[in-house]
Design an enzyme around this catalytic site. Structure first.
Site, PDB file in Angstrom:
ATOM      1  N   HIS A   1       0.846  -1.199   0.000  1.00 14.08           N
ATOM      2  CA  HIS A   1       0.000   0.000   0.000  1.00 14.08           C
ATOM      3  C   HIS A   1       0.876   1.242   0.000  1.00 14.08           C
ATOM      4  CE1 HIS A   1      -3.368  -2.680   1.694  1.00 14.08           C
ATOM      5  NE2 HIS A   1      -3.539  -2.492   0.388  1.00 14.08           N
TER       6      HIS A   1
ATOM      7  N   GLU B   1       1.781   3.700   2.927  1.00 11.30           N
ATOM      8  CA  GLU B   1       2.309   3.065   4.127  1.00 11.30           C
ATOM      9  C   GLU B   1       3.842   3.043   4.089  1.00 11.30           C
ATOM     10  OE1 GLU B   1      -1.846   0.583   4.121  1.00 11.30           O
ATOM     11  OE2 GLU B   1      -0.041  -0.578   4.488  1.00 11.30           O
TER      12      GLU B   1
ATOM     13  N   HIS C   1       2.473  -3.582   6.837  1.00 10.66           N
ATOM     14  CA  HIS C   1       1.486  -2.548   6.555  1.00 10.66           C
ATOM     15  C   HIS C   1       1.502  -1.521   7.678  1.00 10.66           C
ATOM     16  CE1 HIS C   1      -0.910  -4.466   3.251  1.00 10.66           C
ATOM     17  NE2 HIS C   1      -0.271  -5.530   3.697  1.00 10.66           N
TER      18      HIS C   1
ATOM     19  N   GLU D   1       0.604  -4.859  11.088  1.00 17.65           N
ATOM     20  CA  GLU D   1       0.180  -3.473  10.946  1.00 17.65           C
ATOM     21  C   GLU D   1       0.964  -2.661  11.963  1.00 17.65           C
ATOM     22  OE1 GLU D   1      -1.852  -1.992   8.939  1.00 17.65           O
ATOM     23  OE2 GLU D   1      -3.064  -3.561   8.039  1.00 17.65           O
TER      24      GLU D   1
HETATM   25  C1  LIG Z   1      -4.137  -7.218   5.907  1.00 16.55           C
HETATM   26  C2  LIG Z   1      -5.558  -6.687   5.971  1.00 16.55           C
HETATM   27  C3  LIG Z   1      -6.421  -7.578   6.841  1.00 16.55           C
HETATM   28  C4  LIG Z   1      -5.565  -5.281   6.537  1.00 16.55           C
HETATM   29  C5  LIG Z   1      -5.035  -4.203   5.597  1.00 16.55           C
HETATM   30  N1  LIG Z   1      -5.206  -2.927   6.255  1.00 16.55           N
HETATM   31  S1  LIG Z   1      -4.507  -1.624   5.603  1.00 16.55           S
HETATM   32  N2  LIG Z   1      -2.940  -1.745   5.732  1.00 16.55           N
HETATM   33  O1  LIG Z   1      -4.845  -1.597   4.208  1.00 16.55           O
HETATM   34  O2  LIG Z   1      -4.925  -0.475   6.341  1.00 16.55           O
HETATM   35  C6  LIG Z   1      -5.831  -4.243   4.267  1.00 16.55           C
HETATM   36  O3  LIG Z   1      -6.977  -3.762   4.287  1.00 16.55           O
HETATM   37  O4  LIG Z   1      -5.286  -4.753   3.274  1.00 16.55           O
HETATM   38 ZN   LIG Z   2      -1.861  -1.774   4.046  1.00 21.00          ZN
END
Ligand SMILES: CC(C)C[C@H](NS(N)(=O)=O)C(=O)O
Ligand SMILES: [Zn+2]
Length: 323
Positions: free
Chosen positions: A69, A72, A202, A275
């Site tokens: 992403h 990030e 992330h 995260e």
């Molecule tokens: C790995 C998943 C469950 C969470 C992630 N959250 S993020 N990094 O996009 O905010 C996403 O939505 O891809």
């Molecule tokens: Zn992400």
């Protein structure tokens, strides 16, 4: 480029320069390659760290991927920190040396460089998430909804091109997910997947997440109770070290087409999402901690990463099983 207050983050050119410097500094510990190109033609660098990097040794392999992403950016710093720690630390830290001598570690510091560069291209922080691939109505596929296991199955992604979680027109429609997929597929040697464990980094919310994301069920096809127990036990042990909250991915929300589900279901790679910091935020500011936060928040994961690497040859050992 990054605006004032964020110049400590690496843009694509600075990330590339850092990787090249690592090769110069540690030619006997690393090998730099590219997985291929992003949609806009940027190389997707992959750094291999081992005590004999030019040779494919019969050692368990571990993969770290960052920056699926775009916004990030702290995750790029996390991947570069892992690289620095396991190269600069090799000569002086016996625990680091033992891990590098007994594993082959792959680090992909930016899966989505087009998005990351677009996010900062105007000298501001745009809040861009997806890649930069056009679709029928808009721009951008969410790489973390584009993986080919249970793709689009379960309401955990969007079919609308403008959506932040647009899954793409088909699984692996994004060049970036194709390139990482092809790399992982190429690590099947003699019918055995050499990569045993994976962390996808992330931001934000300070969580440790494990499969599956596509279903609320703790067990499902290809993921039995013992395996769910091993995922959770290691997840909780790592969370005790970095202070993140451990949970199954779907406990956060349902996602389909995520990297963790594909890595596990397709290759039985013990695949987690971390995260990172901050725990919470308002609007976009959670994605943009000032650069003064980088050093603390990347180092915060040191002991969790070490525990992860320690179990990586056989994660079920964490619940007393053998491989
Ligand atoms: C790995 C998943 C469950 C969470 C992630 N959250 S993020 N990094 O996009 O905010 C996403 O939505 O891809
Ligand atoms: Zn992400």
């Amino acid at each position: 480029d990054f605006p004032s207050g964020y110049t400590g983050y690496h843009n694509y050119a600075e990330m590339t320069a850092e990787l090249n410097q690592t090769v110069t500094d540690h030619p006997n510990l690393v090998r730099l390659s590219s997985l291929g190109n992003s949609y806009q033609g940027r190389a997707l660098p992959a750094l291999k760290i081992s005590n004999n990097p030019a040779v494919d040794q019969a050692k368990p392999e571990v993969l770290f991927t960052c920056n699926q992403h775009a916004r990030e950016h702290l995750t790029v710093e996390m991947c570069l920190h892992i690289i620095k720690r396991f190269t600069d630390g090799y000569a002086t830290n016996s625990a680091i040396k033992a891990l590098v001598d007994s594993r082959e570690i792959w680090v992909v510091p930016s899966v989505n460089p087009d998005g990351a560069e677009y996010d900062i291209a105007a000298g501001t922080l745009r809040g861009w998430r997806k890649n930069r691939q056009p679709n029928s109505t808009s721009t951008g596929t969410d790489p973390n909804r584009n993986w080919g296991y249970q793709w689009g199955c379960c309401g955990g992604s969007s079919g609308t091109g403008s959506s932040e979680t647009y899954r793409g027109p088909s699984a692996f429609s994004a060049p970036e997910t194709q390139r990482v997929r092809d790399f992982v597929n190429s690590r099947v040697v003699g019918g055995v997947q050499q990569i045993k464990a994976h962390i996808d980094w992330h931001t934000y919310s300070e969580l440790i997440l494990w499969p599956y994301g596509y279903t609320y069920n703790d067990t499902a096809t290809g993921l039995n109770a013992d395996q769910a127990n091993a995922f959770g036990t290691l997840g909780r042990q790592m969370a005790a070290l970095n202070g993140y909250t451990p949970q199954q991915s779907s406990d956060l929300y349902i996602t389909d087409g995520s990297v963790n589900d594909w890595m596990w279901a397709t290759h039985k790679i013990w695949s987690y999402t971390f995260e990172m910091y901050p725990k919470s935020g308002t609007g976009l500011n959670g994605f943009y901690p000032r650069d003064t936060q980088i050093a603390t928040q990347v180092a915060r994961n040191n002991t969790a990463v070490d525990l992860f690497l320690g179990y990586a040859d056989c994660v079920p050992r964490v619940i007393g099983q053998t491989c």
